[in-house]
Design an enzyme around this catalytic site. Structure first.
Site, PDB file in Angstrom:
ATOM      1  N   GLY A 135      30.949 -23.155 -13.953  1.00  0.00           N
ATOM      2  CA  GLY A 135      30.892 -23.409 -12.515  1.00  0.00           C
ATOM      3  C   GLY A 135      30.194 -22.280 -11.784  1.00  0.00           C
ATOM      4  N   GLY A 174      29.521 -19.475  -8.428  1.00  0.00           N
ATOM      5  CA  GLY A 174      30.260 -18.581  -7.543  1.00  0.00           C
ATOM      6  C   GLY A 174      30.731 -17.301  -8.203  1.00  0.00           C
ATOM      7  N   CYS A 182      32.084 -20.211 -19.856  1.00  0.00           N
ATOM      8  CA  CYS A 182      31.293 -19.624 -18.773  1.00  0.00           C
ATOM      9  C   CYS A 182      32.180 -19.143 -17.623  1.00  0.00           C
ATOM     10  CB  CYS A 182      30.232 -20.616 -18.304  1.00  0.00           C
ATOM     11  SG  CYS A 182      28.877 -19.835 -17.394  1.00  0.00           S
ATOM     12  N   GLY A 223      25.683 -15.240 -13.738  1.00  0.00           N
ATOM     13  CA  GLY A 223      25.262 -14.044 -13.016  1.00  0.00           C
ATOM     14  C   GLY A 223      26.361 -13.009 -12.927  1.00  0.00           C
ATOM     15  N   HIS A 261      27.281 -21.536 -23.345  1.00  0.00           N
ATOM     16  CA  HIS A 261      27.482 -22.989 -23.286  1.00  0.00           C
ATOM     17  C   HIS A 261      27.382 -23.639 -24.669  1.00  0.00           C
ATOM     18  CE1 HIS A 261      27.390 -23.551 -18.838  1.00  0.00           C
ATOM     19  NE2 HIS A 261      26.772 -22.386 -18.912  1.00  0.00           N
ATOM     20  N   GLU A 313      28.268 -26.498 -25.349  1.00  0.00           N
ATOM     21  CA  GLU A 313      28.011 -27.927 -25.136  1.00  0.00           C
ATOM     22  C   GLU A 313      26.560 -28.202 -24.772  1.00  0.00           C
ATOM     23  OE1 GLU A 313      27.850 -26.535 -21.091  1.00  0.00           O
ATOM     24  OE2 GLU A 313      28.990 -25.943 -22.844  1.00  0.00           O
TER      25      GLU A 313
END
Length: 382
Positions: A230, A232, A258, A302, A352, A354
């Protein structure tokens, strides 16, 4: 593709660096955090990954759009990037699965982009100066005026964005074949391939909103808890950290990807920090320190977990160690939590496994999650 000549467009970075090009996608103006992605394939998966919410993505591969867009490779219901930057867009898509051009899709979804600029120079600038705010406009020709809007736009640090990309109501992805496990997957920006890969392993996946409580998680009688990727700043996301801590207290096996890795780190008492320019693309080498195996992996982050690479850390939930590390820069890429007897209780990875566009080196982590849930079931039956 448009029949008329594209309009001039400009890109202005927060530090004033300006690039002139042509409008690509929707005409207009957009702002976000400038980041670069090194993937040579999988641009459709990148565009529809909710982790890119409020980010302007610069593609380092020079030729983008040659395979067009189809309805099967979407990772969510829409394009999430705030803006798109390419050097040489394909004039005509050519692929048997293509249903429309990338340019047409960007226009249809109102995504403002720019083409015809030196993306290599822009990438080098971001590598040297770090990710920063940026504006793209095909309606404003004055760089100084656009720069004023860029510096007034929102920053990524301190942004709590998971609720904006999450589902509003829970849904279920049924297991393929025999049902073996039930997993409560908290959607913080989940990609479609994640529950699909779980379902292929006999997992019934209950995808829950980001605002879910422990009671709502336990209501589905899960064998395990999953937190997705996700967007933020993980330091601005406290509600899900508290949910995870309660789940760990309850002894529920956990797997995070992540953003789910960053929140796992914070739940265990570690800090998080913003990387200079982040990891994005599908060619990042990571070592699984539990096996010594090196994987080529897909990344989009990030922020990173600030945990010691060597030794272990005692937490209220067990003993935590760094299980995976990036071979490019020693960034923490995974965490493990074990009990006093050394048995695995929960784990997470920063990358990731996936990845729909590949690579698939890390798909085994879903099997590791199944093994973890099976061990808990066996212990409960004993």
């Amino acid at each position: 593709m448009p029949l008329h000549a594209p309009k001039p467009a400009i890109l202005v970075l927060e530090d004033g660096r300006t690039f002139h090009g042509e409008s690509y996608g929707a005409e207009g103006e957009t702002f976000g955090e400038a980041v670069f992605s090194t993937g040579m394939t999988g641009y459709q998966e990148t565009l529809t990954d909710p982790s890119y919410h409020q980010q302007v993505v610069v593609m380092t591969a020079p030729h983008i759009g040659n395979t067009g867009i189809n309805d099967e490779d979407m990772e969510s219901t829409r394009i999430w990037v705030a803006g798109y930057v390419v050097r040489d867009p394909a004039r005509v898509p050519s692929n048997w699965r293509s249903q429309r051009s990338l340019d047409d899709e960007l226009v249809a979804q109102g995504v403002v982009g720019i083409s015809g600029i030196d993306t290599r120079a822009l990438t080098r600038h971001l590598r040297e100066r770090g990710a920063m705010r940026v504006g793209i406009s095909s309606v404003e020709s004055d760089p100084a005026a656009l720069l004023a809007k860029v510096t007034a736009s929102a920053e990524m640090q301190g942004a709590n964005l998971s609720a904006a990309v999450s589902v509003s109501e829970a849904y279920v992805v049924p297991a393929v074949g025999e049902k073996k496990f039930t997993v409560a997957a908290v959607d913080l920006g989940i990609k479609a391939n994640t529950p699909r890969m779980m379902a292929e392993r006999g997992i019934e996946v209950h995808v829950l909103p980001a605002t879910s409580t422990l009671a709502e998680v336990l209501a589905v009688s899960p064998d395990g808890l999953f937190f997705s990727n996700g967007p933020g700043d993980p330091a601005a996301t406290t509600r899900q950290v508290e949910l995870l801590q309660s789940a760990l207290d309850a002894g529920l096996p956990y797997f995070g990807i992540c953003f789910g890795n960053q929140l796992f780190g914070r739940a265990l008492g570690f800090g998080t920090y913003k990387l200079k320019y982040g990891h994005r693309g599908i060619n990042q080498p990571v070592m699984d320190r539990t096996t010594g195996k090196v994987e080529v992996t897909a990344h989009n982050h990030g922020f990173a977990v600030d945990a010691p690479l060597e030794g272990s850390t005692e937490t209220p939930y067990g003993t935590a160690t760094v299980s995976h590390v990036c071979l490019n820069d020693d960034v923490v890429e995974g965490l493990e939590l074990r009990d006093a007897a050394g048995a695995l209780k929960s784990f997470s990875v920063q990358y990731h496994p996936e990845a729909a566009a590949g690579p698939h080196d890390a798909a085994y982590l879903f099997d590791r999650f199944c093994d973890l849930m099976a061990a808990r079931t066996t212990a409960q039956e004993a």
